[in-house]
Motif scaffolding. Sequence first.
Motif, short mmCIF file in Angstrom:
data_model
loop_
_atom_site.label_atom_id
_atom_site.label_comp_id
_atom_site.label_asym_id
_atom_site.label_seq_id
_atom_site.Cartn_x
_atom_site.Cartn_y
_atom_site.Cartn_z
N TRP A 72 0.66 -1.38 0.27
CA TRP A 72 -0.20 -0.15 -0.03
C TRP A 72 0.89 1.16 0.32
O TRP A 72 0.57 2.62 -0.97
CB TRP A 72 -1.21 0.14 1.21
N THR A 86 -6.60 5.84 3.58
CA THR A 86 -6.58 4.19 2.67
C THR A 86 -8.52 4.41 2.72
O THR A 86 -8.97 4.17 4.26
CB THR A 86 -6.15 2.97 3.40
N THR A 87 -8.57 3.98 1.25
CA THR A 87 -10.58 4.16 1.59
C THR A 87 -10.41 2.75 0.76
O THR A 87 -11.42 2.01 0.33
CB THR A 87 -11.49 4.94 0.75
N HIS A 88 -8.88 1.74 0.36
CA HIS A 88 -9.17 0.64 -0.59
C HIS A 88 -9.74 -0.29 0.51
O HIS A 88 -9.45 -1.64 -0.12
CB HIS A 88 -7.28 0.36 -0.67
N HIS A 91 -14.38 0.43 2.36
CA HIS A 91 -14.70 1.04 1.40
C HIS A 91 -16.39 1.35 1.76
O HIS A 91 -17.17 0.61 1.91
CB HIS A 91 -14.42 0.80 0.47
N GLY A 468 -10.08 1.26 -9.91
CA GLY A 468 -10.46 2.03 -9.13
C GLY A 468 -11.64 1.56 -8.29
O GLY A 468 -12.41 2.80 -7.73
N VAL A 470 -14.89 -1.23 -6.93
CA VAL A 470 -15.17 -1.47 -5.31
C VAL A 470 -15.26 -2.81 -5.71
O VAL A 470 -16.70 -3.09 -6.56
CB VAL A 470 -16.08 -0.77 -4.85
N GLN A 489 -5.36 -8.68 -2.90
CA GLN A 489 -5.75 -6.98 -3.59
C GLN A 489 -4.25 -6.47 -3.68
O GLN A 489 -4.24 -5.34 -4.96
CB GLN A 489 -6.43 -6.08 -2.86
N MET A 494 -3.77 -3.29 -6.20
CA MET A 494 -4.43 -2.20 -5.86
C MET A 494 -5.66 -1.74 -6.57
O MET A 494 -6.15 -1.09 -6.44
CB MET A 494 -4.06 -1.20 -5.15
N SER A 497 -11.06 -1.33 -4.67
CA SER A 497 -11.50 -0.68 -3.52
C SER A 497 -11.99 -1.96 -2.36
O SER A 497 -12.86 -2.98 -3.78
CB SER A 497 -11.93 0.04 -2.97
#
Length: 591
Positions: A72, A86-88, A91, A468, A470, A489, A494, A497
Amino acid sequence: MSTAEAAGPSAVHHPVAARRLRTGASRWADLVPLLGYGAVAFLIFRPALITPSSRIIGWPGDAEQTMWFLRWVPWAISHGHNPLLTTHLNHPDGVNLMWNSLAPVLGVVLWPLSATAGLVVSYNLLMAGGIVLAAWCAYLAIRRLVRSRAAAACGGLMYGFSPYLMGHAHGHAKVSFALLPPLLLILLHEILIVQRRRAWVAGTALGALLTAQLLIFEEGVVLALVAGSAGVAVLALTNRSELRRRRSHALRALLWAGATACVLATFPLAVQLLGPDRISGTVPGGDVYVTDVANLVVPTDFQMAAPPPADVVSRRFSGNEVENGAYLGLPLLAAIAVVAVRRRSQPVVRWALATGGVLLLLSLGPQLHVGGHVSRLPLPWRALEAIPLAGSALPSRLFIYVDLLAGLLLAVFVAAAMRSPRRRRRWAAVGLLGLCVGTLAPRLPFPSSPVEVPPFFTGTDVLAVPPGSVALVAPFVHDGSSDPPMLWQAVSDMRFSMPEGYFVAVRPGGVRVDGPRQSQTASLMLAIQSGHTPPLTPPLRSRVIAELRRWQVATVIVGPMPHEDLMRRFVTDLLATSPREVGGVLVWARG
Protein backbone atom coordinates in the motif's frame (compact mmCIF):
# COMPACT_ATOMS: atom_id res chain seq x y z
CA MET A 1 53.84 -9.58 6.84
CA SER A 2 51.59 -7.54 9.13
CA THR A 3 48.85 -5.22 7.94
CA ALA A 4 50.87 -2.18 8.93
CA GLU A 5 54.02 -3.42 7.14
CA ALA A 6 52.02 -4.11 4.00
CA ALA A 7 50.68 -0.57 4.07
CA GLY A 8 54.16 0.98 4.04
CA PRO A 9 56.30 2.87 6.51
CA SER A 10 54.07 5.91 6.67
CA ALA A 11 51.32 3.79 8.13
CA VAL A 12 53.68 2.34 10.74
CA HIS A 13 55.12 5.60 11.94
CA HIS A 14 52.17 7.94 11.48
CA PRO A 15 49.82 7.46 14.48
CA VAL A 16 46.72 8.75 12.67
CA ALA A 17 47.26 6.41 9.71
CA ALA A 18 47.92 3.49 12.01
CA ARG A 19 44.75 4.24 13.97
CA ARG A 20 42.77 4.34 10.74
CA LEU A 21 44.14 0.93 9.77
CA ARG A 22 43.13 -0.50 13.14
CA THR A 23 39.70 1.10 12.83
CA GLY A 24 39.22 -0.37 9.35
CA ALA A 25 40.24 -3.83 10.52
CA SER A 26 37.95 -3.50 13.53
CA ARG A 27 35.00 -2.59 11.32
CA TRP A 28 35.60 -5.61 9.10
CA ALA A 29 35.84 -7.81 12.21
CA ASP A 30 32.48 -6.49 13.38
CA LEU A 31 30.90 -7.95 10.24
CA VAL A 32 31.81 -11.50 11.28
CA PRO A 33 28.97 -11.76 13.85
CA LEU A 34 26.56 -10.42 11.23
CA LEU A 35 27.47 -13.28 8.91
CA GLY A 36 27.17 -15.74 11.79
CA TYR A 37 23.73 -14.48 12.75
CA GLY A 38 22.68 -14.74 9.11
CA ALA A 39 23.77 -18.38 9.01
CA VAL A 40 21.85 -19.15 12.22
CA ALA A 41 18.73 -17.43 10.85
CA PHE A 42 18.94 -19.42 7.62
CA LEU A 43 19.15 -22.70 9.55
CA ILE A 44 16.15 -21.77 11.70
CA PHE A 45 13.97 -20.36 8.91
CA ARG A 46 15.17 -22.75 6.20
CA PRO A 47 11.73 -24.30 5.44
CA ALA A 48 10.49 -20.91 4.21
CA LEU A 49 13.73 -19.45 2.87
CA ILE A 50 14.39 -22.28 0.40
CA THR A 51 11.07 -21.40 -1.29
CA PRO A 52 10.79 -17.71 -0.38
CA SER A 53 8.15 -16.80 -2.95
CA SER A 54 5.61 -19.49 -2.02
CA ARG A 55 6.01 -19.96 1.76
CA ILE A 56 6.21 -17.49 4.62
CA ILE A 57 8.05 -17.70 7.92
CA GLY A 58 5.61 -18.45 10.71
CA TRP A 59 1.84 -18.44 10.52
CA PRO A 60 -0.65 -16.65 8.23
CA GLY A 61 -2.98 -13.95 9.49
CA ASP A 62 -0.95 -10.91 10.46
CA ALA A 63 1.44 -11.85 7.63
CA GLU A 64 -1.10 -11.05 4.90
CA GLN A 65 -1.91 -7.76 6.60
CA THR A 66 1.79 -6.88 6.74
CA MET A 67 2.23 -7.71 3.05
CA TRP A 68 -0.75 -5.47 2.26
CA PHE A 69 0.96 -2.62 4.14
CA LEU A 70 4.21 -3.26 2.26
CA ARG A 71 2.36 -2.78 -1.04
CA TRP A 72 0.00 0.00 0.00
CA VAL A 73 2.68 2.54 0.95
CA PRO A 74 4.58 2.44 -2.39
CA TRP A 75 1.30 2.37 -4.33
CA ALA A 76 -0.11 5.36 -2.46
CA ILE A 77 3.08 7.40 -2.85
CA SER A 78 3.41 6.62 -6.57
CA HIS A 79 -0.26 7.50 -7.17
CA GLY A 80 -0.19 10.73 -5.17
CA HIS A 81 -2.30 9.52 -2.24
CA ASN A 82 -1.73 10.04 1.47
CA PRO A 83 -0.18 6.71 2.52
CA LEU A 84 -1.44 7.14 6.08
CA LEU A 85 -5.11 7.01 5.07
CA THR A 86 -6.96 4.62 2.77
CA THR A 87 -10.40 3.83 1.39
CA HIS A 88 -9.15 0.66 -0.30
CA LEU A 89 -10.24 -1.08 2.90
CA ASN A 90 -13.55 -0.45 4.65
CA HIS A 91 -14.84 1.39 1.59
CA PRO A 92 -16.33 3.99 1.51
CA ASP A 93 -15.58 5.02 5.14
CA GLY A 94 -11.89 4.17 4.97
CA VAL A 95 -9.24 3.58 7.65
CA ASN A 96 -6.78 5.80 9.49
CA LEU A 97 -3.69 3.60 9.08
CA MET A 98 -1.71 5.43 11.76
CA TRP A 99 -3.79 3.47 14.29
CA ASN A 100 -2.58 0.31 12.57
CA SER A 101 0.85 -1.30 12.19
CA LEU A 102 1.41 0.39 8.84
CA ALA A 103 5.23 0.65 9.01
CA PRO A 104 5.62 3.06 6.05
CA VAL A 105 9.41 3.15 6.53
CA LEU A 106 9.62 -0.59 5.86
CA GLY A 107 7.30 -0.26 2.88
CA VAL A 108 9.58 2.33 1.31
CA VAL A 109 12.83 0.49 2.13
CA LEU A 110 11.51 -2.79 0.69
CA TRP A 111 9.82 -1.09 -2.27
CA PRO A 112 12.39 -2.24 -4.89
CA LEU A 113 12.29 -5.85 -3.68
CA SER A 114 8.50 -5.91 -3.43
CA ALA A 115 8.20 -4.57 -6.96
CA THR A 116 10.61 -7.11 -8.44
CA ALA A 117 10.63 -10.29 -6.33
CA GLY A 118 7.13 -9.96 -4.85
CA LEU A 119 5.51 -9.34 -1.49
CA VAL A 120 6.08 -12.84 -0.12
CA VAL A 121 9.84 -12.56 -0.66
CA SER A 122 9.83 -9.10 0.92
CA TYR A 123 7.96 -10.39 3.94
CA ASN A 124 10.40 -13.27 4.45
CA LEU A 125 13.36 -10.91 4.14
CA LEU A 126 11.75 -8.54 6.64
CA MET A 127 11.17 -11.33 9.13
CA ALA A 128 14.54 -13.09 8.84
CA GLY A 129 16.53 -9.91 8.18
CA GLY A 130 14.92 -8.15 11.14
CA ILE A 131 16.05 -10.91 13.49
CA VAL A 132 19.59 -10.85 12.07
CA LEU A 133 19.91 -7.07 12.25
CA ALA A 134 18.47 -7.00 15.77
CA ALA A 135 21.13 -9.48 16.91
CA TRP A 136 23.89 -7.53 15.17
CA CYS A 137 22.78 -4.17 16.59
CA ALA A 138 22.76 -5.77 20.04
CA TYR A 139 26.31 -6.99 19.40
CA LEU A 140 27.39 -3.45 18.45
CA ALA A 141 25.74 -2.03 21.58
CA ILE A 142 27.25 -4.62 23.91
CA ARG A 143 30.62 -4.24 22.19
CA ARG A 144 30.76 -0.66 23.49
CA LEU A 145 30.52 -1.96 27.06
CA VAL A 146 32.40 -5.29 26.85
CA ARG A 147 35.84 -5.51 25.27
CA SER A 148 35.65 -9.07 23.96
CA ARG A 149 34.08 -9.43 20.51
CA ALA A 150 33.33 -13.10 21.15
CA ALA A 151 31.55 -12.24 24.39
CA ALA A 152 29.57 -9.44 22.72
CA ALA A 153 28.64 -11.85 19.92
CA CYS A 154 27.20 -14.25 22.51
CA GLY A 155 25.15 -11.42 23.99
CA GLY A 156 23.87 -10.41 20.55
CA LEU A 157 22.94 -14.00 19.78
CA MET A 158 20.97 -14.26 23.01
CA TYR A 159 19.07 -11.04 22.24
CA GLY A 160 18.33 -11.59 18.55
CA PHE A 161 17.29 -15.22 18.91
CA SER A 162 15.66 -14.89 22.31
CA PRO A 163 12.35 -16.63 23.04
CA TYR A 164 10.71 -13.18 22.89
CA LEU A 165 11.78 -12.41 19.32
CA MET A 166 11.47 -16.02 18.14
CA GLY A 167 7.90 -16.01 19.45
CA HIS A 168 7.00 -12.88 17.52
CA ALA A 169 8.69 -14.33 14.44
CA HIS A 170 5.63 -16.57 14.12
CA GLY A 171 3.73 -13.64 12.66
CA HIS A 172 4.62 -10.22 14.10
CA ALA A 173 7.27 -9.04 11.63
CA LYS A 174 7.26 -5.45 12.86
CA VAL A 175 7.66 -6.45 16.51
CA SER A 176 10.55 -8.78 15.69
CA PHE A 177 12.23 -5.93 13.77
CA ALA A 178 13.70 -4.95 17.13
CA LEU A 179 16.58 -2.67 16.20
CA LEU A 180 15.46 0.20 18.43
CA PRO A 181 16.46 -1.15 21.88
CA PRO A 182 20.17 -1.72 21.07
CA LEU A 183 20.41 1.44 18.95
CA LEU A 184 18.80 3.39 21.79
CA LEU A 185 21.42 1.98 24.16
CA ILE A 186 24.19 3.04 21.77
CA LEU A 187 22.90 6.60 21.46
CA LEU A 188 22.18 7.06 25.16
CA HIS A 189 25.64 5.73 25.97
CA GLU A 190 27.07 8.28 23.55
CA ILE A 191 24.96 11.16 24.88
CA LEU A 192 25.28 10.47 28.60
CA ILE A 193 28.67 8.79 28.99
CA VAL A 194 31.09 8.94 26.05
CA GLN A 195 30.14 12.29 24.51
CA ARG A 196 32.56 12.01 21.60
CA ARG A 197 30.03 13.39 19.13
CA ARG A 198 28.71 16.92 19.14
CA ALA A 199 25.48 17.30 21.05
CA TRP A 200 23.45 18.25 17.99
CA VAL A 201 24.74 15.27 15.99
CA ALA A 202 23.92 12.68 18.65
CA GLY A 203 20.64 14.38 19.53
CA THR A 204 19.48 14.60 15.92
CA ALA A 205 20.32 10.92 15.45
CA LEU A 206 18.26 10.01 18.51
CA GLY A 207 15.30 12.09 17.33
CA ALA A 208 15.46 10.55 13.85
CA LEU A 209 15.68 7.06 15.36
CA LEU A 210 12.54 7.60 17.46
CA THR A 211 10.66 8.99 14.46
CA ALA A 212 11.70 6.02 12.35
CA GLN A 213 10.41 3.73 15.09
CA LEU A 214 7.14 5.68 15.13
CA LEU A 215 6.77 4.81 11.44
CA ILE A 216 7.72 1.16 11.94
CA PHE A 217 6.06 0.09 15.19
CA GLU A 218 4.56 2.98 17.12
CA GLU A 219 4.19 1.11 20.40
CA GLY A 220 7.96 0.70 20.36
CA VAL A 221 8.37 4.46 20.91
CA VAL A 222 6.29 4.33 24.08
CA LEU A 223 8.27 1.34 25.33
CA ALA A 224 11.54 3.12 24.46
CA LEU A 225 10.53 6.18 26.46
CA VAL A 226 9.67 4.01 29.47
CA ALA A 227 12.85 1.93 29.19
CA GLY A 228 15.05 4.95 28.47
CA SER A 229 13.64 6.85 31.42
CA ALA A 230 14.26 3.87 33.70
CA GLY A 231 17.84 3.51 32.48
CA VAL A 232 18.62 7.20 32.85
CA ALA A 233 17.03 7.32 36.32
CA VAL A 234 19.14 4.38 37.51
CA LEU A 235 22.25 5.99 36.04
CA ALA A 236 21.47 9.29 37.76
CA LEU A 237 20.99 7.60 41.13
CA THR A 238 24.16 5.50 40.93
CA ASN A 239 26.52 7.97 39.22
CA ARG A 240 25.42 11.43 40.31
CA SER A 241 28.85 13.06 40.25
CA GLU A 242 29.76 11.72 36.81
CA LEU A 243 26.41 12.66 35.33
CA ARG A 244 26.61 16.15 36.87
CA ARG A 245 29.84 16.83 34.94
CA ARG A 246 28.27 15.69 31.68
CA ARG A 247 24.78 17.09 32.11
CA SER A 248 25.23 20.21 29.99
CA HIS A 249 26.18 18.22 26.89
CA ALA A 250 23.52 15.60 27.63
CA LEU A 251 20.74 18.15 28.05
CA ARG A 252 21.64 19.87 24.78
CA ALA A 253 21.63 16.53 22.97
CA LEU A 254 18.27 15.55 24.45
CA LEU A 255 16.81 18.92 23.44
CA TRP A 256 18.04 18.35 19.90
CA ALA A 257 16.46 14.89 20.00
CA GLY A 258 13.13 16.30 21.10
CA ALA A 259 13.19 19.08 18.51
CA THR A 260 14.10 16.67 15.71
CA ALA A 261 11.36 14.22 16.68
CA CYS A 262 8.81 17.03 16.89
CA VAL A 263 9.64 18.25 13.38
CA LEU A 264 9.78 14.84 11.74
CA ALA A 265 6.79 13.31 13.53
CA THR A 266 4.41 16.27 13.27
CA PHE A 267 2.63 15.16 10.11
CA PRO A 268 2.04 11.48 10.96
CA LEU A 269 0.94 12.32 14.50
CA ALA A 270 -1.37 15.04 13.17
CA VAL A 271 -2.99 12.48 10.87
CA GLN A 272 -3.39 10.08 13.77
CA LEU A 273 -4.55 12.45 16.49
CA LEU A 274 -6.35 15.10 14.44
CA GLY A 275 -7.39 13.15 11.37
CA PRO A 276 -10.42 10.89 10.84
CA ASP A 277 -11.26 7.92 13.06
CA ARG A 278 -9.45 9.03 16.19
CA ILE A 279 -9.36 6.55 19.06
CA SER A 280 -9.84 8.10 22.48
CA GLY A 281 -8.90 6.53 25.77
CA THR A 282 -6.66 3.56 26.46
CA VAL A 283 -6.54 0.58 24.12
CA PRO A 284 -7.28 -2.51 26.28
CA GLY A 285 -4.83 -5.36 26.77
CA GLY A 286 -2.48 -4.13 29.49
CA ASP A 287 -3.88 -6.51 32.10
CA VAL A 288 -3.74 -9.58 29.83
CA TYR A 289 -0.49 -9.33 27.88
CA VAL A 290 1.87 -9.31 30.84
CA THR A 291 4.97 -11.17 31.95
CA ASP A 292 4.03 -14.15 34.07
CA VAL A 293 6.69 -14.66 36.75
CA ALA A 294 6.70 -18.40 36.11
CA ASN A 295 7.52 -17.76 32.43
CA LEU A 296 11.04 -16.73 33.48
CA VAL A 297 11.86 -20.40 34.17
CA VAL A 298 8.98 -22.24 32.46
CA PRO A 299 9.32 -22.49 28.67
CA THR A 300 6.41 -22.52 26.25
CA ASP A 301 5.94 -25.04 23.48
CA PHE A 302 8.01 -22.76 21.23
CA GLN A 303 11.22 -23.94 22.91
CA MET A 304 13.09 -27.08 21.92
CA ALA A 305 13.57 -28.06 25.57
CA ALA A 306 9.98 -27.83 26.78
CA PRO A 307 8.90 -30.95 28.72
CA PRO A 308 5.19 -31.81 28.99
CA PRO A 309 4.86 -30.52 32.60
CA ALA A 310 6.13 -27.11 31.46
CA ASP A 311 3.56 -27.10 28.67
CA VAL A 312 0.80 -27.68 31.22
CA VAL A 313 1.91 -24.61 33.18
CA SER A 314 2.56 -22.35 30.17
CA ARG A 315 -0.93 -22.96 28.79
CA ARG A 316 -2.28 -21.15 31.84
CA PHE A 317 -0.38 -17.95 31.03
CA SER A 318 -2.66 -15.07 29.99
CA GLY A 319 -2.42 -13.56 26.53
CA ASN A 320 -1.24 -15.91 23.84
CA GLU A 321 1.82 -18.02 23.10
CA VAL A 322 3.36 -15.48 20.73
CA GLU A 323 3.36 -12.81 23.45
CA ASN A 324 4.60 -15.13 26.23
CA GLY A 325 8.30 -14.84 25.43
CA ALA A 326 9.73 -13.94 28.84
CA TYR A 327 11.61 -17.23 29.19
CA LEU A 328 15.21 -16.87 30.34
CA GLY A 329 15.83 -20.33 31.73
CA LEU A 330 17.77 -21.50 34.76
CA PRO A 331 21.22 -21.64 33.07
CA LEU A 332 21.04 -18.01 31.93
CA LEU A 333 19.71 -16.90 35.28
CA ALA A 334 22.61 -18.79 36.92
CA ALA A 335 25.11 -16.96 34.69
CA ILE A 336 23.51 -13.63 35.59
CA ALA A 337 23.66 -14.57 39.28
CA VAL A 338 27.38 -15.36 38.97
CA VAL A 339 27.98 -11.96 37.36
CA ALA A 340 25.90 -10.24 40.04
CA VAL A 341 28.05 -11.77 42.78
CA ARG A 342 31.52 -11.73 41.27
CA ARG A 343 31.35 -8.64 39.03
CA ARG A 344 29.12 -6.37 41.09
CA SER A 345 31.97 -3.86 41.42
CA GLN A 346 31.72 -3.05 37.72
CA PRO A 347 29.45 -0.02 37.11
CA VAL A 348 27.96 -1.53 33.94
CA VAL A 349 26.93 -4.65 35.87
CA ARG A 350 25.27 -2.67 38.65
CA TRP A 351 23.46 -0.49 36.11
CA ALA A 352 22.27 -3.43 33.99
CA LEU A 353 21.04 -5.37 37.02
CA ALA A 354 19.14 -2.42 38.48
CA THR A 355 17.65 -1.27 35.16
CA GLY A 356 16.74 -4.81 34.17
CA GLY A 357 15.05 -5.34 37.51
CA VAL A 358 12.97 -2.17 37.12
CA LEU A 359 11.91 -3.09 33.57
CA LEU A 360 11.10 -6.65 34.58
CA LEU A 361 8.91 -5.32 37.37
CA LEU A 362 7.09 -3.00 34.95
CA SER A 363 6.61 -5.81 32.42
CA LEU A 364 4.61 -7.76 35.03
CA GLY A 365 1.67 -5.45 34.32
CA PRO A 366 -0.82 -3.93 36.76
CA GLN A 367 -1.28 -7.16 38.77
CA LEU A 368 1.01 -10.06 39.59
CA HIS A 369 0.59 -13.21 37.45
CA VAL A 370 2.18 -16.44 38.68
CA GLY A 371 1.59 -19.61 36.67
CA GLY A 372 -1.62 -18.21 35.26
CA HIS A 373 -3.00 -17.23 38.66
CA VAL A 374 -3.71 -13.51 39.10
CA SER A 375 -3.19 -11.96 42.50
CA ARG A 376 -4.69 -8.72 43.74
CA LEU A 377 -1.25 -7.30 44.47
CA PRO A 378 -1.01 -3.98 42.58
CA LEU A 379 2.20 -3.35 40.66
CA PRO A 380 3.92 -0.17 39.36
CA TRP A 381 2.49 -0.53 35.83
CA ARG A 382 -0.87 0.51 37.26
CA ALA A 383 0.46 4.06 37.61
CA LEU A 384 1.39 4.12 33.91
CA GLU A 385 -2.07 2.97 32.83
CA ALA A 386 -3.45 6.43 33.60
CA ILE A 387 -1.22 7.91 30.89
CA PRO A 388 -3.05 7.41 27.55
CA LEU A 389 -0.02 6.55 25.43
CA ALA A 390 1.82 4.44 28.00
CA GLY A 391 -1.38 2.76 29.13
CA SER A 392 -2.10 1.55 25.60
CA ALA A 393 1.21 -0.32 25.38
CA LEU A 394 1.42 -4.00 26.29
CA PRO A 395 3.56 -4.48 29.43
CA SER A 396 4.92 -7.84 28.23
CA ARG A 397 6.62 -6.12 25.31
CA LEU A 398 8.93 -4.27 27.69
CA PHE A 399 10.66 -7.61 28.12
CA ILE A 400 12.66 -7.00 24.95
CA TYR A 401 14.74 -4.55 27.00
CA VAL A 402 15.15 -7.14 29.76
CA ASP A 403 16.48 -9.51 27.08
CA LEU A 404 18.94 -6.88 25.88
CA LEU A 405 20.30 -6.34 29.39
CA ALA A 406 20.39 -10.09 29.98
CA GLY A 407 22.48 -10.38 26.80
CA LEU A 408 24.82 -7.69 28.14
CA LEU A 409 25.23 -9.54 31.45
CA LEU A 410 25.81 -12.81 29.60
CA ALA A 411 28.56 -11.09 27.61
CA VAL A 412 30.17 -9.91 30.86
CA PHE A 413 30.03 -13.51 32.12
CA VAL A 414 31.66 -14.89 28.95
CA ALA A 415 34.33 -12.18 28.89
CA ALA A 416 35.25 -12.83 32.53
CA ALA A 417 35.44 -16.58 31.91
CA MET A 418 37.72 -16.07 28.89
CA ARG A 419 40.12 -14.02 31.03
CA SER A 420 40.15 -16.48 33.92
CA PRO A 421 43.53 -18.20 34.46
CA ARG A 422 41.78 -21.28 35.85
CA ARG A 423 41.04 -23.88 33.18
CA ARG A 424 38.34 -25.52 35.30
CA ARG A 425 36.47 -22.23 35.60
CA ARG A 426 36.70 -21.68 31.84
CA TRP A 427 35.31 -25.13 31.09
CA ALA A 428 32.53 -24.64 33.62
CA ALA A 429 31.61 -21.40 31.87
CA VAL A 430 31.60 -23.18 28.49
CA GLY A 431 29.28 -25.82 29.90
CA LEU A 432 26.92 -23.23 31.34
CA LEU A 433 26.93 -21.34 28.06
CA GLY A 434 26.08 -24.55 26.21
CA LEU A 435 23.15 -25.10 28.57
CA CYS A 436 21.96 -21.54 27.86
CA VAL A 437 21.96 -22.25 24.13
CA GLY A 438 20.21 -25.59 24.64
CA THR A 439 17.43 -24.21 26.82
CA LEU A 440 16.80 -21.08 24.72
CA ALA A 441 16.89 -22.79 21.31
CA PRO A 442 13.58 -22.59 19.41
CA ARG A 443 11.69 -25.71 18.45
CA LEU A 444 12.61 -26.91 14.98
CA PRO A 445 11.54 -27.10 12.28
CA PHE A 446 10.35 -23.53 12.66
CA PRO A 447 6.77 -23.16 11.36
CA SER A 448 6.24 -22.01 7.79
CA SER A 449 3.03 -21.62 5.83
CA PRO A 450 2.17 -21.86 2.14
CA VAL A 451 0.89 -18.74 0.40
CA GLU A 452 -1.54 -19.24 -2.45
CA VAL A 453 -2.77 -16.42 -4.65
CA PRO A 454 -5.34 -17.31 -7.33
CA PRO A 455 -3.92 -16.66 -10.83
CA PHE A 456 -6.84 -14.30 -11.45
CA PHE A 457 -5.16 -11.58 -9.38
CA THR A 458 -1.66 -11.94 -10.86
CA GLY A 459 -2.50 -12.18 -14.57
CA THR A 460 -4.53 -10.26 -17.11
CA ASP A 461 -7.89 -11.67 -15.96
CA VAL A 462 -8.07 -9.09 -13.18
CA LEU A 463 -8.29 -6.36 -15.83
CA ALA A 464 -11.95 -7.31 -16.14
CA VAL A 465 -12.44 -5.54 -12.80
CA PRO A 466 -12.87 -1.82 -13.55
CA PRO A 467 -9.83 0.10 -12.19
CA GLY A 468 -10.64 2.04 -9.04
CA SER A 469 -13.96 0.24 -8.58
CA VAL A 470 -15.22 -1.60 -5.50
CA ALA A 471 -15.23 -5.39 -5.22
CA LEU A 472 -16.86 -7.52 -2.54
CA VAL A 473 -14.49 -10.46 -2.00
CA ALA A 474 -15.12 -13.76 -0.24
CA PRO A 475 -14.02 -14.90 2.20
CA PHE A 476 -15.27 -11.70 3.80
CA VAL A 477 -12.29 -10.15 5.60
CA HIS A 478 -12.90 -9.20 9.22
CA ASP A 479 -9.88 -10.53 11.15
CA GLY A 480 -6.56 -12.30 10.75
CA SER A 481 -8.18 -15.66 10.02
CA SER A 482 -9.92 -14.37 6.90
CA ASP A 483 -7.49 -11.87 5.39
CA PRO A 484 -5.98 -13.64 2.30
CA PRO A 485 -8.13 -11.34 0.08
CA MET A 486 -6.01 -8.42 1.32
CA LEU A 487 -2.96 -10.08 -0.23
CA TRP A 488 -4.97 -10.77 -3.42
CA GLN A 489 -5.87 -7.11 -3.58
CA ALA A 490 -2.26 -6.07 -3.01
CA VAL A 491 -0.80 -8.30 -5.77
CA SER A 492 -3.42 -6.95 -8.19
CA ASP A 493 -1.69 -3.59 -7.76
CA MET A 494 -4.58 -2.26 -5.67
CA ARG A 495 -6.88 -2.40 -8.68
CA PHE A 496 -10.03 -2.34 -6.57
CA SER A 497 -11.27 -1.26 -3.14
CA MET A 498 -13.11 -3.50 -0.66
CA PRO A 499 -15.82 -2.76 1.94
CA GLU A 500 -14.01 -5.15 4.30
CA GLY A 501 -10.55 -5.72 5.77
CA TYR A 502 -8.43 -6.61 8.79
CA PHE A 503 -7.64 -3.33 10.53
CA VAL A 504 -8.14 -1.24 13.65
CA ALA A 505 -10.99 1.26 13.27
CA VAL A 506 -13.15 3.29 15.61
CA ARG A 507 -16.81 3.43 16.52
CA PRO A 508 -18.62 6.71 17.15
CA GLY A 509 -17.29 8.13 20.41
CA GLY A 510 -13.71 7.05 19.78
CA VAL A 511 -14.01 3.42 20.92
CA ARG A 512 -11.70 0.98 19.17
CA VAL A 513 -13.20 -1.75 16.98
CA ASP A 514 -11.36 -4.38 14.92
CA GLY A 515 -12.51 -4.85 11.36
CA PRO A 516 -15.44 -3.36 9.43
CA ARG A 517 -18.64 -2.22 11.08
CA GLN A 518 -21.51 -4.64 11.42
CA SER A 519 -23.72 -5.04 8.36
CA GLN A 520 -26.29 -7.47 7.08
CA THR A 521 -24.00 -8.56 4.26
CA ALA A 522 -21.09 -9.20 6.60
CA SER A 523 -23.28 -11.22 9.02
CA LEU A 524 -24.57 -13.45 6.22
CA MET A 525 -21.14 -14.00 4.65
CA LEU A 526 -19.51 -14.79 8.01
CA ALA A 527 -22.28 -17.28 8.78
CA ILE A 528 -21.70 -18.98 5.44
CA GLN A 529 -17.93 -19.05 6.03
CA SER A 530 -18.59 -20.99 9.23
CA GLY A 531 -20.85 -23.50 7.44
CA HIS A 532 -24.30 -22.05 8.11
CA THR A 533 -26.77 -21.20 5.34
CA PRO A 534 -29.31 -18.59 6.46
CA PRO A 535 -32.37 -18.46 4.13
CA LEU A 536 -32.23 -15.51 1.74
CA THR A 537 -35.73 -14.12 2.19
CA PRO A 538 -36.96 -11.26 -0.05
CA PRO A 539 -36.65 -8.63 2.74
CA LEU A 540 -33.14 -9.88 3.58
CA ARG A 541 -32.14 -9.82 -0.06
CA SER A 542 -33.37 -6.24 -0.39
CA ARG A 543 -31.28 -5.11 2.59
CA VAL A 544 -28.14 -6.77 1.22
CA ILE A 545 -28.63 -5.28 -2.24
CA ALA A 546 -29.08 -1.85 -0.64
CA GLU A 547 -25.77 -2.30 1.20
CA LEU A 548 -23.98 -3.32 -1.99
CA ARG A 549 -25.39 -0.20 -3.64
CA ARG A 550 -24.23 2.01 -0.75
CA TRP A 551 -20.76 0.43 -0.91
CA GLN A 552 -20.74 0.98 -4.71
CA VAL A 553 -19.86 -2.68 -5.34
CA ALA A 554 -19.29 -3.34 -9.04
CA THR A 555 -17.87 -6.86 -8.79
CA VAL A 556 -18.28 -9.84 -6.47
CA ILE A 557 -15.38 -12.30 -6.30
CA VAL A 558 -15.36 -15.64 -4.48
CA GLY A 559 -11.92 -17.12 -4.06
CA PRO A 560 -10.70 -20.38 -2.54
CA MET A 561 -12.28 -20.70 0.91
CA PRO A 562 -14.02 -23.11 3.27
CA HIS A 563 -17.63 -23.83 2.21
CA GLU A 564 -17.02 -22.27 -1.18
CA ASP A 565 -20.03 -24.09 -2.63
CA LEU A 566 -22.33 -22.45 -0.07
CA MET A 567 -20.92 -19.00 -0.85
CA ARG A 568 -21.36 -19.60 -4.57
CA ARG A 569 -25.00 -20.53 -4.08
CA PHE A 570 -25.60 -17.47 -1.86
CA VAL A 571 -24.12 -14.95 -4.31
CA THR A 572 -25.86 -16.60 -7.29
CA ASP A 573 -29.23 -16.36 -5.53
CA LEU A 574 -28.50 -12.81 -4.38
CA LEU A 575 -27.57 -11.46 -7.82
CA ALA A 576 -29.84 -13.81 -9.79
CA THR A 577 -27.04 -14.62 -12.21
CA SER A 578 -24.34 -17.26 -12.61
CA PRO A 579 -20.64 -16.53 -12.08
CA ARG A 580 -17.80 -16.63 -14.53
CA GLU A 581 -15.11 -19.13 -13.50
CA VAL A 582 -11.67 -17.72 -14.33
CA GLY A 583 -8.20 -17.87 -12.78
CA GLY A 584 -9.25 -19.97 -9.80
CA VAL A 585 -12.06 -17.65 -8.67
CA LEU A 586 -15.75 -17.02 -9.33
CA VAL A 587 -16.64 -13.57 -10.65
CA TRP A 588 -20.00 -11.78 -10.81
CA ALA A 589 -20.24 -8.38 -12.50
CA ARG A 590 -23.02 -6.10 -11.23
CA GLY A 591 -24.73 -3.81 -13.67
